[in-house]
Write an enzyme that holds these catalytic residues in place. Sequence first.
Site, PDB file in Angstrom:
ATOM      1  N   LYS A 177      -4.835   0.504  -3.173  1.00  0.00           N
ATOM      2  CA  LYS A 177      -3.463   0.622  -3.672  1.00  0.00           C
ATOM      3  C   LYS A 177      -3.362   1.476  -4.928  1.00  0.00           C
ATOM      4  O   LYS A 177      -2.295   2.020  -5.205  1.00  0.00           O
ATOM      5  CB  LYS A 177      -2.851  -0.765  -3.915  1.00  0.00           C
ATOM      6  CG  LYS A 177      -2.525  -1.495  -2.618  1.00  0.00           C
ATOM      7  CD  LYS A 177      -1.502  -2.592  -2.779  1.00  0.00           C
ATOM      8  CE  LYS A 177      -1.067  -3.062  -1.383  1.00  0.00           C
ATOM      9  NZ  LYS A 177      -0.089  -4.143  -1.405  1.00  0.00           N
TER      10      LYS A 177
ATOM     11  N   LYS B  63      -4.041   1.079   8.062  1.00  0.00           N
ATOM     12  CA  LYS B  63      -3.283  -0.044   8.616  1.00  0.00           C
ATOM     13  C   LYS B  63      -1.776   0.190   8.468  1.00  0.00           C
ATOM     14  O   LYS B  63      -1.349   0.879   7.540  1.00  0.00           O
ATOM     15  CB  LYS B  63      -3.711  -1.362   7.965  1.00  0.00           C
ATOM     16  CG  LYS B  63      -2.974  -1.731   6.704  1.00  0.00           C
ATOM     17  CD  LYS B  63      -3.217  -3.190   6.342  1.00  0.00           C
ATOM     18  CE  LYS B  63      -2.369  -3.569   5.138  1.00  0.00           C
ATOM     19  NZ  LYS B  63      -0.971  -3.855   5.467  1.00  0.00           N
TER      20      LYS B  63
ATOM     21  N   LYS C  82       3.968  -2.078   4.832  1.00  0.00           N
ATOM     22  CA  LYS C  82       5.333  -1.988   4.331  1.00  0.00           C
ATOM     23  C   LYS C  82       5.453  -0.871   3.319  1.00  0.00           C
ATOM     24  O   LYS C  82       6.500  -0.257   3.173  1.00  0.00           O
ATOM     25  CB  LYS C  82       5.704  -3.280   3.600  1.00  0.00           C
ATOM     26  CG  LYS C  82       5.875  -4.471   4.490  1.00  0.00           C
ATOM     27  CD  LYS C  82       6.608  -5.552   3.724  1.00  0.00           C
ATOM     28  CE  LYS C  82       5.921  -6.875   3.860  1.00  0.00           C
ATOM     29  NZ  LYS C  82       4.993  -7.137   2.751  1.00  0.00           N
TER      30      LYS C  82
HETATM   31  P1  ATP Z   1       2.120  -4.122   1.364  1.00  0.00           P
HETATM   32  O1  ATP Z   1       1.875  -2.729   1.870  1.00  0.00           O
HETATM   33  O2  ATP Z   1       3.278  -4.234   0.403  1.00  0.00           O
HETATM   34  O3  ATP Z   1       0.861  -4.823   0.882  1.00  0.00           O
HETATM   35  P2  ATP Z   1       1.806  -5.394   3.912  1.00  0.00           P
HETATM   36  O4  ATP Z   1       2.362  -4.711   5.082  1.00  0.00           O
HETATM   37  O5  ATP Z   1       0.338  -5.328   3.684  1.00  0.00           O
HETATM   38  O6  ATP Z   1       2.637  -4.915   2.647  1.00  0.00           O
HETATM   39  P3  ATP Z   1       1.800  -8.159   3.079  1.00  0.00           P
HETATM   40  O7  ATP Z   1       3.015  -8.894   2.645  1.00  0.00           O
HETATM   41  O8  ATP Z   1       0.841  -7.685   2.037  1.00  0.00           O
HETATM   42  O9  ATP Z   1       2.264  -6.919   3.987  1.00  0.00           O
HETATM   43  O10 ATP Z   1       0.994  -9.057   4.125  1.00  0.00           O
HETATM   44  C1  ATP Z   1       1.589 -10.160   4.822  1.00  0.00           C
HETATM   45  C2  ATP Z   1       0.669 -10.590   5.946  1.00  0.00           C
HETATM   46  O11 ATP Z   1       0.670  -9.594   6.985  1.00  0.00           O
HETATM   47  C3  ATP Z   1      -0.804 -10.761   5.536  1.00  0.00           C
HETATM   48  O12 ATP Z   1      -1.323 -11.896   6.204  1.00  0.00           O
HETATM   49  C4  ATP Z   1      -1.464  -9.511   6.031  1.00  0.00           C
HETATM   50  O13 ATP Z   1      -2.830  -9.697   6.293  1.00  0.00           O
HETATM   51  C5  ATP Z   1      -0.674  -9.254   7.309  1.00  0.00           C
HETATM   52  N1  ATP Z   1      -0.701  -7.830   7.670  1.00  0.00           N
HETATM   53  C6  ATP Z   1      -0.251  -6.812   6.901  1.00  0.00           C
HETATM   54  N2  ATP Z   1      -0.410  -5.645   7.531  1.00  0.00           N
HETATM   55  C7  ATP Z   1      -0.987  -5.923   8.732  1.00  0.00           C
HETATM   56  C8  ATP Z   1      -1.386  -5.129   9.832  1.00  0.00           C
HETATM   57  N3  ATP Z   1      -1.228  -3.810   9.818  1.00  0.00           N
HETATM   58  N4  ATP Z   1      -1.938  -5.743  10.907  1.00  0.00           N
HETATM   59  C9  ATP Z   1      -2.100  -7.089  10.936  1.00  0.00           C
HETATM   60  N5  ATP Z   1      -1.729  -7.898   9.913  1.00  0.00           N
HETATM   61  C10 ATP Z   1      -1.171  -7.335   8.821  1.00  0.00           C
HETATM   62 MG    MG Z   2      -0.519  -6.116   1.950  1.00  0.00          MG
END
Ligand code: ATP
Ligand code: MG
Length: 344
Positions: free
Chosen positions: A114, A206, A209
Amino acid sequence: MAFKERVFSGVQPTGNLHLGNYLGAIKRFVELQSSYDCIYCVVDMHAITVWQDPTELPRATREVTAAYLACGIDPKQNIIFNQSQVAEHAELAWVFNCVARLGWLNRMTQFKEKTGKDRENASVGLYAYPSLMAADILVYRATHVPVGEDQKQHVELARDIAQKFNNDYGASISAHGYGDVFFPLPEPLIQGPATRVMSLRDGSKKMSKSDASDYSRINLTDDADAIAQKIRKAKTDPQPLPSEEKGLESRPEAENLVGIYAALQGVSRAQVLSEFGGGQFSTFKSALVDVAVAKLGPIGAEMKRLTQDPVFIDEVLADGSARAQVLAADTMKAVKDIVGFVRR
Ligand code: ATP
Ligand code: MG
């Protein structure tokens, strides 16, 4: 000592919820509620480890709450709340900041990813994020943590923190009548067919968001047209789909799309390939659009309906926070006694 089994997990209100959050996390949350006591948190304090517009954060917090409800989590049987309403998370995180070692945090790949090259400019909170996450889990003495693959390292750090706390304060824990260990060692539950959904634009990253490109992800609130467009534009390679899973090796984009189809439809990858193997991507992509629209459409529609009633959402969060706080306060009182803080 045997701990009562309890599930805790959270999602950050940092932007658009996407298919990875659904398949890797929220869909699993729903499944677990039939066999465990579950606490599901909207982790707004984690969100502000990177800048969040204060006029946008409440909307995003309510949207994650709406997603929990729309996907089928029952807020009466379980606890749904937002982190900042239960101050004990921050309180325990401070104690854990003093238990965790710099060397442990220095190994965390999420911080490295990050911050990239701009580490000097990252917030202290982003660095200490895993310590707050350990507090989120352990303030409820939760035993199971359903997460996507990317969060495995953080849950393992929570185990290390729990273990070091139990060791360092061992004598005080037993002197206060808590037996040999105070915190359980929480287990990550990384299960299901899609624990790491990849970006639609780059099969080595991956789905996130926080990715700048909206074309990298399918949002839970995307309408049918947006879903269709994103899937049609998703990166692929020029070869047809293989008929067997072996043929997906070193073809990350193809593997990702096949995995998404399998997870949404509830079938195996092998079944997907036996149906679409040898065919063109365009045919497979059309079928994928149909499955994605059929599965996500109703969730998105329900989320939109729920977010139009912020008063109701806020009531769910207030009720959940009050119930969570009772549990968290109990843990925190014990932690204060164990650490040696004088209290009223
Ligand atoms: P950010 O980019 O802000 O970190 P994020 O998409 O990683 O957002 P989080 O809120 O950090 O979302 O994660 C929420 C849940 O979703 C966690 O359990 C994380 O492991 C899962 N998760 C996030 N991205 C993925 C993905 N691409 N595939 C499977 N699980 C995911
Ligand atoms: Mg995340």
